[in-house]
Design a protein around this motif. Structure first.
Motif, short mmCIF file in Angstrom:
data_model
loop_
_atom_site.label_atom_id
_atom_site.label_comp_id
_atom_site.label_asym_id
_atom_site.label_seq_id
_atom_site.Cartn_x
_atom_site.Cartn_y
_atom_site.Cartn_z
N THR A 1 -1.57 7.66 4.47
CA THR A 1 -1.31 9.10 4.31
C THR A 1 -2.14 9.90 5.31
O THR A 1 -3.36 9.74 5.39
CB THR A 1 -1.64 9.55 2.89
OG1 THR A 1 -0.75 8.89 1.98
CG2 THR A 1 -1.51 11.06 2.74
N THR B 1 3.10 11.06 3.67
CA THR B 1 2.41 10.89 2.40
C THR B 1 2.95 9.65 1.70
O THR B 1 4.16 9.53 1.50
CB THR B 1 2.59 12.12 1.49
OG1 THR B 1 2.12 13.29 2.18
CG2 THR B 1 1.82 11.95 0.20
N GLN C 1 3.67 15.34 8.61
CA GLN C 1 2.96 14.81 7.45
C GLN C 1 3.65 13.55 6.94
O GLN C 1 4.87 13.52 6.74
CB GLN C 1 2.91 15.84 6.32
CG GLN C 1 2.24 15.35 5.05
CD GLN C 1 0.75 15.18 5.20
OE1 GLN C 1 0.07 16.04 5.75
NE2 GLN C 1 0.22 14.06 4.72
#
Length: 123
Positions: A90, A120, A118
């Protein structure tokens, strides 16, 4: 100026896969090196993988065997295939490229970063 536009981040469960893409555009004569870096909260940015114009690659030890970097020179695009993702993967992933542009009769070096995407990984 050279712009790098990333795509492909998101939320995935541990063990899952994601594919990141990064396309370069602008004043480009050549792209010698393309790579992916990542930065997790509270940590320094670190190299994930990079690839040269002749397809020589190197990886961080933490991703070897799970991530694969590749590039399409005709499209000035680099990819990062991420498999067997772990929560510790992450981070915000940044694309980086180093190349040259033609300015008059001279070659001029440049380096550019993407805005970040991003990734995650939930446990």
């Amino acid at each position: 100026q050279v712009q790098l536009v990333e795509s492909g981040g998101g939320l995935v469960q541990a063990g899952g896969s994601l594919r990141l893409s990064c396309a370069a555009s602008g004043s480009i004569f050549s792209i010698n090196l393309m790579g992916w870096y990542r930065q997790a909260p509270g940590k320094q940015r670190e190299l994930v993988a990079r690839i040269t114009s002749s397809d020589s690659t190197n990886y961080a030890d933490s991703v070897k065997g799970r991530f694969t970097i590749s590039r399409d020179n005709a499209k000035n695009t680099v990819y990062l295939e991420m498999e067997s993702l772990k929560p510790e993967d992450t981070a915000v992933y940044y694309c980086n490229a180093i190349g040259t542009r033609l300015r008059g009769a001279r070659l001029e070096s440049w380096e550019s970063w993407g805005q970040g995407t991003q990734v995650t990984v939930s446990s």
